[in-house]
Design a protein around this motif. Sequence first.
Motif, PDB file in Angstrom:
ATOM      1  N   MET A   1     -59.770  14.951  -2.183  1.00  0.00           N
ATOM      2  CA  MET A   1     -60.642  14.631  -3.250  1.00  0.00           C
ATOM      3  C   MET A   1     -60.781  12.861  -3.146  1.00  0.00           C
ATOM      4  SD  MET A   1     -59.881  16.914  -6.478  1.00  0.00           S
ATOM      5  CE  MET A   1     -61.113  16.253  -7.556  1.00  0.00           C
ATOM      6  N   ILE A   2     -59.726  12.242  -2.730  1.00  0.00           N
ATOM      7  CA  ILE A   2     -59.638  10.916  -3.026  1.00  0.00           C
ATOM      8  C   ILE A   2     -60.481  10.328  -1.748  1.00  0.00           C
ATOM      9  CG2 ILE A   2     -57.877   8.649  -2.763  1.00  0.00           C
ATOM     10  CD1 ILE A   2     -56.088  10.732  -4.271  1.00  0.00           C
ATOM     11  N   GLU A   3     -60.160  10.915  -0.615  1.00  0.00           N
ATOM     12  CA  GLU A   3     -60.894  10.638   0.454  1.00  0.00           C
ATOM     13  C   GLU A   3     -62.668  10.692   0.436  1.00  0.00           C
ATOM     14  OE1 GLU A   3     -57.407  11.220   3.784  1.00  0.00           O
ATOM     15  OE2 GLU A   3     -59.033  12.975   3.490  1.00  0.00           O
ATOM     16  N   GLN A   4     -63.032  11.922  -0.356  1.00  0.00           N
ATOM     17  CA  GLN A   4     -64.241  12.233  -0.348  1.00  0.00           C
ATOM     18  C   GLN A   4     -65.123  11.631  -1.345  1.00  0.00           C
ATOM     19  OE1 GLN A   4     -65.799  14.197   2.080  1.00  0.00           O
ATOM     20  NE2 GLN A   4     -63.665  14.062   3.060  1.00  0.00           N
ATOM     21  N   ASN A   5     -64.354  11.068  -2.512  1.00  0.00           N
ATOM     22  CA  ASN A   5     -65.052  10.321  -3.713  1.00  0.00           C
ATOM     23  C   ASN A   5     -64.566   9.049  -4.066  1.00  0.00           C
ATOM     24  OD1 ASN A   5     -66.396  13.152  -5.153  1.00  0.00           O
ATOM     25  ND2 ASN A   5     -64.142  13.782  -4.317  1.00  0.00           N
ATOM     26  N   ILE A   6     -65.378   8.383  -4.961  1.00  0.00           N
ATOM     27  CA  ILE A   6     -64.867   7.003  -5.395  1.00  0.00           C
ATOM     28  C   ILE A   6     -64.401   6.920  -6.851  1.00  0.00           C
ATOM     29  CG2 ILE A   6     -65.765   4.684  -5.906  1.00  0.00           C
ATOM     30  CD1 ILE A   6     -67.845   5.246  -3.527  1.00  0.00           C
ATOM     31  N   TYR A   7     -63.166   6.645  -7.130  1.00  0.00           N
ATOM     32  CA  TYR A   7     -62.843   6.846  -8.340  1.00  0.00           C
ATOM     33  C   TYR A   7     -62.250   5.295  -8.816  1.00  0.00           C
ATOM     34  CZ  TYR A   7     -62.022  11.859  -7.678  1.00  0.00           C
ATOM     35  OH  TYR A   7     -62.212  13.095  -7.251  1.00  0.00           O
ATOM     36  N   ASP A   8     -62.169   5.059 -10.095  1.00  0.00           N
ATOM     37  CA  ASP A   8     -61.889   3.545 -10.686  1.00  0.00           C
ATOM     38  C   ASP A   8     -60.581   3.647 -10.471  1.00  0.00           C
ATOM     39  OD1 ASP A   8     -64.522   2.347 -11.009  1.00  0.00           O
ATOM     40  OD2 ASP A   8     -64.765   4.243 -12.088  1.00  0.00           O
ATOM     41  N   LEU A   9     -59.578   4.556 -10.780  1.00  0.00           N
ATOM     42  CA  LEU A   9     -58.242   4.940 -11.042  1.00  0.00           C
ATOM     43  C   LEU A   9     -57.798   6.327 -10.740  1.00  0.00           C
ATOM     44  CD1 LEU A   9     -55.871   2.616 -13.325  1.00  0.00           C
ATOM     45  CD2 LEU A   9     -55.939   5.311 -13.619  1.00  0.00           C
TER      46      LEU A   9
ATOM     47  N   ILE B   1     -54.590  -1.928 -16.227  1.00  0.00           N
ATOM     48  CA  ILE B   1     -54.928  -1.734 -14.758  1.00  0.00           C
ATOM     49  C   ILE B   1     -56.194  -1.964 -14.582  1.00  0.00           C
ATOM     50  CG2 ILE B   1     -54.610  -0.499 -12.703  1.00  0.00           C
ATOM     51  CD1 ILE B   1     -52.290   0.801 -13.706  1.00  0.00           C
ATOM     52  N   LEU B   2     -57.223  -1.505 -15.150  1.00  0.00           N
ATOM     53  CA  LEU B   2     -58.756  -1.738 -14.895  1.00  0.00           C
ATOM     54  C   LEU B   2     -59.140  -3.288 -15.156  1.00  0.00           C
ATOM     55  CD1 LEU B   2     -59.912   1.756 -16.332  1.00  0.00           C
ATOM     56  CD2 LEU B   2     -60.058   0.868 -14.040  1.00  0.00           C
ATOM     57  N   ARG B   3     -58.517  -3.717 -16.118  1.00  0.00           N
ATOM     58  CA  ARG B   3     -59.049  -5.056 -16.501  1.00  0.00           C
ATOM     59  C   ARG B   3     -58.327  -5.979 -15.415  1.00  0.00           C
ATOM     60  NH1 ARG B   3     -57.749  -3.630 -21.843  1.00  0.00           N
ATOM     61  NH2 ARG B   3     -55.845  -4.107 -21.602  1.00  0.00           N
ATOM     62  N   THR B   4     -56.957  -5.721 -15.155  1.00  0.00           N
ATOM     63  CA  THR B   4     -56.374  -6.429 -13.895  1.00  0.00           C
ATOM     64  C   THR B   4     -57.030  -6.616 -12.617  1.00  0.00           C
ATOM     65  OG1 THR B   4     -54.454  -6.213 -14.982  1.00  0.00           O
ATOM     66  CG2 THR B   4     -54.299  -7.336 -12.729  1.00  0.00           C
ATOM     67  N   ASN B   5     -57.795  -5.347 -12.365  1.00  0.00           N
ATOM     68  CA  ASN B   5     -58.485  -5.229 -11.114  1.00  0.00           C
ATOM     69  C   ASN B   5     -59.858  -5.382 -11.018  1.00  0.00           C
ATOM     70  OD1 ASN B   5     -56.663  -3.706  -8.956  1.00  0.00           O
ATOM     71  ND2 ASN B   5     -55.749  -3.237 -10.983  1.00  0.00           N
ATOM     72  N   GLY B   6     -60.353  -5.905 -12.204  1.00  0.00           N
ATOM     73  CA  GLY B   6     -61.890  -6.428 -12.319  1.00  0.00           C
ATOM     74  C   GLY B   6     -62.683  -5.309 -12.401  1.00  0.00           C
ATOM     75  N   LYS B   7     -62.251  -3.871 -12.979  1.00  0.00           N
ATOM     76  CA  LYS B   7     -62.858  -2.831 -13.174  1.00  0.00           C
ATOM     77  C   LYS B   7     -63.516  -2.719 -14.191  1.00  0.00           C
ATOM     78  CE  LYS B   7     -61.824  -0.467  -9.388  1.00  0.00           C
ATOM     79  NZ  LYS B   7     -62.512  -0.002  -8.421  1.00  0.00           N
ATOM     80  N   MET B   8     -62.872  -3.669 -15.315  1.00  0.00           N
ATOM     81  CA  MET B   8     -63.560  -3.778 -16.638  1.00  0.00           C
ATOM     82  C   MET B   8     -63.554  -5.379 -16.968  1.00  0.00           C
ATOM     83  SD  MET B   8     -61.951  -0.731 -18.952  1.00  0.00           S
ATOM     84  CE  MET B   8     -62.704  -1.250 -20.322  1.00  0.00           C
TER      85      MET B   8
END
Length: 223
Positions: free
Chosen positions: A38-46, A114-121
């Motif tokens: 699933m990780i290889e086939q899709n794009i996840y934010d976390l 984590i999302l804020r630190t990685n610039g996702k949010m």
Amino acid sequence: MKVLVVEDNIKLLKSILDELNNHFETESCSDGEEALYMIEQNIYDLIVLDLMLPNLSGIEILKCMREKFIDTPVLILTAKESLNDKVKAFEIGANDYLTKPFYMEELVARIYAILRTNGKMQARNSIDFKDLHLDLNKRRVFVKDEEIELQNKQFNLLEYLLLNKGSILLKEQIYDRIWGIDSDVTIEIVEVYISHLRKKLSKYGYDKCIKTKRKVGYMFDDK
């Protein structure tokens, strides 16, 4: 925000999904090989990733991800006693970990962090607790109009405690987050900085909000 939850304890998985569905779009699985596919086939934010999984462990999944340059942030779920696995997970490329059992509010807070630190949010500009105000851009702390001067790691420690307000943080978690697992200082430095931070906040009564959970860790709470 799209989050993948990988956990083989079906009861726990359901509880996690019930909470995260209030905040994010979620997908889930309980098998290591399926998770990697699933990780290889899709794009996840976390990805929330348990370490103990059938067919492929969380460590093996994380290693495969990083070898294939999949840099999706990963929050590890781990048992309290598996310190070596925590260290290995960080060395491979984990972003944070949460020790079972945990509060769902803490899980959500860590994901947002984590999302804020990685610039996702978009990063938040401040944290407020009663009269206590943290300016995260200028890295300054105020009580009403009076500034409290904190050193860099003191500020980081207060920010981390406030981001997880009401949740117990293990001493190891604080050490890993503020100093890093490769630091040369011993874990006793956490107690030293907690003491210093309490002294800085004592004038305003906020030192009492830093609770010591004996043989466990610390929690910021006004109750």
